[in-house]
Design a protein around this motif. Sequence first.
Motif, PDB file in Angstrom:
ATOM      1  N   ASP A 279       0.954  -1.205   0.302  1.00 19.92           N
ATOM      2  CA  ASP A 279      -0.333  -0.045   0.079  1.00 19.92           C
ATOM      3  C   ASP A 279       0.918   1.281  -0.107  1.00 19.92           C
ATOM      4  O   ASP A 279       0.669   2.329  -0.933  1.00 19.92           O
ATOM      5  N   LEU A 280       1.764   1.094   0.941  1.00 22.20           N
ATOM      6  CA  LEU A 280       2.986   2.548   0.952  1.00 22.20           C
ATOM      7  C   LEU A 280       2.849   2.591  -0.404  1.00 22.20           C
ATOM      8  O   LEU A 280       3.961   3.965  -0.570  1.00 22.20           O
ATOM      9  N   ARG A 281       4.367   1.481  -1.066  1.00 15.94           N
ATOM     10  CA  ARG A 281       5.205   1.820  -1.935  1.00 15.94           C
ATOM     11  C   ARG A 281       4.188   2.264  -3.264  1.00 15.94           C
ATOM     12  O   ARG A 281       4.280   2.877  -4.214  1.00 15.94           O
ATOM     13  N   LEU A 282       2.678   1.832  -3.229  1.00 23.63           N
ATOM     14  CA  LEU A 282       2.045   2.033  -4.429  1.00 23.63           C
ATOM     15  C   LEU A 282       1.620   3.785  -4.292  1.00 23.63           C
ATOM     16  O   LEU A 282       1.064   4.355  -4.918  1.00 23.63           O
ATOM     17  N   ALA A 283       1.074   4.132  -2.474  1.00 20.08           N
ATOM     18  CA  ALA A 283       0.844   5.111  -2.606  1.00 20.08           C
ATOM     19  C   ALA A 283       1.571   6.502  -2.866  1.00 20.08           C
ATOM     20  O   ALA A 283       1.827   7.450  -3.690  1.00 20.08           O
ATOM     21  N   VAL A 284       3.321   5.394  -2.233  1.00 24.88           N
ATOM     22  CA  VAL A 284       4.218   6.905  -3.200  1.00 24.88           C
ATOM     23  C   VAL A 284       5.269   6.535  -4.667  1.00 24.88           C
ATOM     24  O   VAL A 284       4.957   7.946  -5.304  1.00 24.88           O
ATOM     25  N   GLU A 285       4.119   6.084  -5.373  1.00 25.36           N
ATOM     26  CA  GLU A 285       4.949   5.295  -6.422  1.00 25.36           C
ATOM     27  C   GLU A 285       3.932   6.350  -7.278  1.00 25.36           C
ATOM     28  O   GLU A 285       4.059   7.372  -8.499  1.00 25.36           O
ATOM     29  N   HIS A 286       2.354   6.494  -6.813  1.00 24.27           N
ATOM     30  CA  HIS A 286       1.133   7.831  -7.708  1.00 24.27           C
ATOM     31  C   HIS A 286       1.418   9.143  -7.459  1.00 24.27           C
ATOM     32  O   HIS A 286       0.853   9.527  -7.526  1.00 24.27           O
ATOM     33  N   GLY A 287       2.271   9.030  -6.090  1.00 26.93           N
ATOM     34  CA  GLY A 287       2.446  10.161  -5.208  1.00 26.93           C
ATOM     35  C   GLY A 287       0.587  11.003  -4.817  1.00 26.93           C
ATOM     36  O   GLY A 287       0.763  12.201  -4.473  1.00 26.93           O
ATOM     37  N   VAL A 288       0.696   9.816  -3.734  1.00 27.14           N
ATOM     38  CA  VAL A 288      -0.297  10.029  -3.228  1.00 27.14           C
ATOM     39  C   VAL A 288      -0.746  10.456  -1.979  1.00 27.14           C
ATOM     40  O   VAL A 288       0.394   9.711  -1.298  1.00 27.14           O
ATOM     41  N   THR A 289      -1.138  11.684  -1.639  1.00 23.35           N
ATOM     42  CA  THR A 289      -0.341  11.957  -0.277  1.00 23.35           C
ATOM     43  C   THR A 289      -1.796  10.613   1.085  1.00 23.35           C
ATOM     44  O   THR A 289      -2.253  10.346   0.860  1.00 23.35           O
TER      45      THR A 289
ATOM     46  N   ALA B 112       9.937   3.935   2.641  1.00 25.76           N
ATOM     47  CA  ALA B 112       9.297   3.541   0.828  1.00 25.76           C
ATOM     48  C   ALA B 112       9.554   4.849   0.127  1.00 25.76           C
ATOM     49  O   ALA B 112      10.099   4.952  -0.628  1.00 25.76           O
ATOM     50  N   ALA B 113       8.997   5.306   0.544  1.00 25.34           N
ATOM     51  CA  ALA B 113       9.639   7.047   0.256  1.00 25.34           C
ATOM     52  C   ALA B 113      11.182   7.060  -1.170  1.00 25.34           C
ATOM     53  O   ALA B 113      11.111   7.413  -1.766  1.00 25.34           O
ATOM     54  N   ARG B 114      11.804   6.316   0.250  1.00 25.94           N
ATOM     55  CA  ARG B 114      13.528   6.903   0.405  1.00 25.94           C
ATOM     56  C   ARG B 114      13.374   5.813  -1.060  1.00 25.94           C
ATOM     57  O   ARG B 114      14.010   6.532  -1.990  1.00 25.94           O
ATOM     58  N   ALA B 115      12.743   4.755  -0.843  1.00 22.88           N
ATOM     59  CA  ALA B 115      13.542   3.575  -1.925  1.00 22.88           C
ATOM     60  C   ALA B 115      12.346   4.424  -3.693  1.00 22.88           C
ATOM     61  O   ALA B 115      13.213   3.978  -4.159  1.00 22.88           O
ATOM     62  N   GLY B 116      11.599   4.853  -3.090  1.00 24.25           N
ATOM     63  CA  GLY B 116      10.918   5.019  -4.994  1.00 24.25           C
ATOM     64  C   GLY B 116      11.718   6.572  -4.833  1.00 24.25           C
ATOM     65  O   GLY B 116      11.238   7.481  -6.318  1.00 24.25           O
ATOM     66  N   GLY B 117      12.976   6.701  -4.299  1.00 24.34           N
ATOM     67  CA  GLY B 117      13.612   8.369  -4.488  1.00 24.34           C
ATOM     68  C   GLY B 117      12.285   9.704  -4.909  1.00 24.34           C
ATOM     69  O   GLY B 117      12.719  10.035  -5.312  1.00 24.34           O
ATOM     70  N   ARG B 118      11.520   9.206  -4.067  1.00 23.20           N
ATOM     71  CA  ARG B 118      10.281  10.538  -3.645  1.00 23.20           C
ATOM     72  C   ARG B 118      10.764  10.605  -2.631  1.00 23.20           C
ATOM     73  O   ARG B 118      10.560  10.902  -1.774  1.00 23.20           O
ATOM     74  N   VAL B 119       9.456  12.267  -2.000  1.00 24.31           N
ATOM     75  CA  VAL B 119       9.366  12.988  -0.984  1.00 24.31           C
ATOM     76  C   VAL B 119       7.921  12.532  -0.822  1.00 24.31           C
ATOM     77  O   VAL B 119       6.538  12.857  -1.746  1.00 24.31           O
ATOM     78  N   ALA B 120       6.399  12.235   0.094  1.00 28.16           N
ATOM     79  CA  ALA B 120       5.915  11.187   0.498  1.00 28.16           C
ATOM     80  C   ALA B 120       5.252  12.660   1.117  1.00 28.16           C
ATOM     81  O   ALA B 120       5.736  12.888   2.645  1.00 28.16           O
TER      82      ALA B 120
ATOM     83  N   ASN C 135      12.168  11.938   3.965  1.00 22.16           N
ATOM     84  CA  ASN C 135      12.279  11.442   2.855  1.00 22.16           C
ATOM     85  C   ASN C 135      10.126  12.054   3.038  1.00 22.16           C
ATOM     86  O   ASN C 135       9.283  11.455   1.768  1.00 22.16           O
ATOM     87  N   ILE C 136       9.345  12.650   4.289  1.00 22.48           N
ATOM     88  CA  ILE C 136       8.449  12.969   4.461  1.00 22.48           C
ATOM     89  C   ILE C 136       8.318  14.962   4.286  1.00 22.48           C
ATOM     90  O   ILE C 136       9.188  14.796   5.100  1.00 22.48           O
ATOM     91  N   SER C 137       6.999  14.935   4.162  1.00 24.37           N
ATOM     92  CA  SER C 137       6.103  16.278   3.914  1.00 24.37           C
ATOM     93  C   SER C 137       5.530  15.933   5.157  1.00 24.37           C
ATOM     94  O   SER C 137       4.757  16.348   4.040  1.00 24.37           O
ATOM     95  N   PRO C 138       5.213  16.783   6.093  1.00 27.85           N
ATOM     96  CA  PRO C 138       3.619  16.971   6.694  1.00 27.85           C
ATOM     97  C   PRO C 138       2.721  18.241   5.432  1.00 27.85           C
ATOM     98  O   PRO C 138       3.724  19.311   6.061  1.00 27.85           O
ATOM     99  N   VAL C 139       1.982  18.107   4.916  1.00 28.00           N
ATOM    100  CA  VAL C 139       1.398  19.112   4.636  1.00 28.00           C
ATOM    101  C   VAL C 139      -0.310  19.376   5.033  1.00 28.00           C
ATOM    102  O   VAL C 139      -1.036  20.606   4.593  1.00 28.00           O
ATOM    103  N   GLY C 140      -0.309  17.956   6.335  1.00 29.12           N
ATOM    104  CA  GLY C 140      -2.008  18.359   6.147  1.00 29.12           C
ATOM    105  C   GLY C 140      -2.381  17.516   7.874  1.00 29.12           C
ATOM    106  O   GLY C 140      -1.632  17.531   8.558  1.00 29.12           O
TER     107      GLY C 140
END
Length: 431
Positions: A117-127, A142-150, A196-201
């Motif tokens: 679930d977490l990997r998919l959220a990161v892959e799709h860029g879903v909050t 998971a975000a680090r592994a995907g090269g993203r910031v969640a 690799n986390i950005s709290p936005v909400g």
Amino acid sequence: MTSLLPPHLTVKDGHLHISGHDCVALAEEYGTPLYVTAEDRIRENYTRIHRALADRYHRVRVLYAAKANGNLAVLRALAEEGAGADVFSSGELGLALEAGMPAERLLFNGSSKSPEDLRLAVEHGVTVSVDSIDELHQLDSAARAGGRVAEIAFRVNPALEVPTHPKIATGLKTTKFGIPADEIAAAYREALACSNISPVGIHCHIGSQILDLEPFARAAGVMVSLAAELTDMGVTLRFIDLGGGLGIPYNRRTEHAPTPEDYAAAVMPVFLDGIRECGIEPELWAEPGRYVTADSTILLTRANSVKKAYKTFVNVDAGFNLLARPAMYNSYHEVLVANKADAEASEEYTIAGPVCETGDLLAKDRLLPPVSAGDILAVLDTGAYGFAMSSHYNSRPRCPEVVVKGETVALMRRGETLDDLTGTMVRPPWQ
Ligand code: LLP
């Protein structure tokens, strides 16, 4: 009763109609049991709740709770109206994306997300609405592994008593959902320290089928005071999500439900005062499920037999395999005899499903016109948590769902066959 029906349900020549379509003819054409949904009613309900909030604040986003009814036809109609979605599983995420909802309009909720679930959220860029510190660290990895910031919100447990069925009160301090309000500041501190986390909400959801506005206003109060604390800590809140929960009058004779306008009048002043005090202008997110879809849909079921015993039972062809709510929450759903819709209700019946369980009763002790085998009963307000909670129990293939729009009727899910039951079963090699 018929004078209390919502406008898409009418009676003509003794037959119940949905958006102008004769329910008896629909039952003949498609067979029973049959779920029938009025698409325009879903659009109307969505627009009404969106407008009620947007009339009071310019930054509103409505995320339909896809768990209430995840049929793609429903999600597509809502996507066209501009809705986003609260998704509670990878399945719901996939459906919302397939229906055309952009990833930025989705929030991935849930108290027990798997690594996938977490990997998919990161892959799709879903909050993601994060439900524990353990999950926060897993998502960071998971975000680090995907090269993203969640981007995340935390789900707050506001510890509120809410007058609804205990199984659907989600904001009590004893529930499995969310992080206690007094631990929220520490959770954001922890999130700010994750690379690799950005709290936005910030997010809460206090329960479902709530007919009293005061708990919503109290929850909004808890959320804006937390927002103030977080703003002081340096968190930039892009949204405050107040969840769903607005109830509907399942029993139109005895229940009064607040309207979306009532809801907005109770919640928005608390929200607006609170954000003004914080000096921020976050988006307001709301996650209605039931309000949007419940009254759009009826379940048509045929009387197989009528039996006079201790009570008089009408044995119908739909049970808790197709509508779990009465058995699960003892909930009330209005029942009409679709082919005798304007006849006088003179006999008392209990409507029993075909499932081999004593509790398989769709409705108890209801006054209806005299019923005989072959009559078509309509169970109202079944568009939310109806088909969505259905099962194959007793090896009954699930029924079709049709959707009506204007003059047209179309299947939105075909009925299952026995092959659908056996199709996923695998024969062990030794048999
Ligand atoms: N947001 C979250 C995080 C939720 O968990 C839910 C519902 C909603 C929004 C939508 O709530 P609504 O506006 O529909 O009340 N199966 C039960 C209801 C369970 C609700 C679960 N969460 C029933 O049939 O009454």
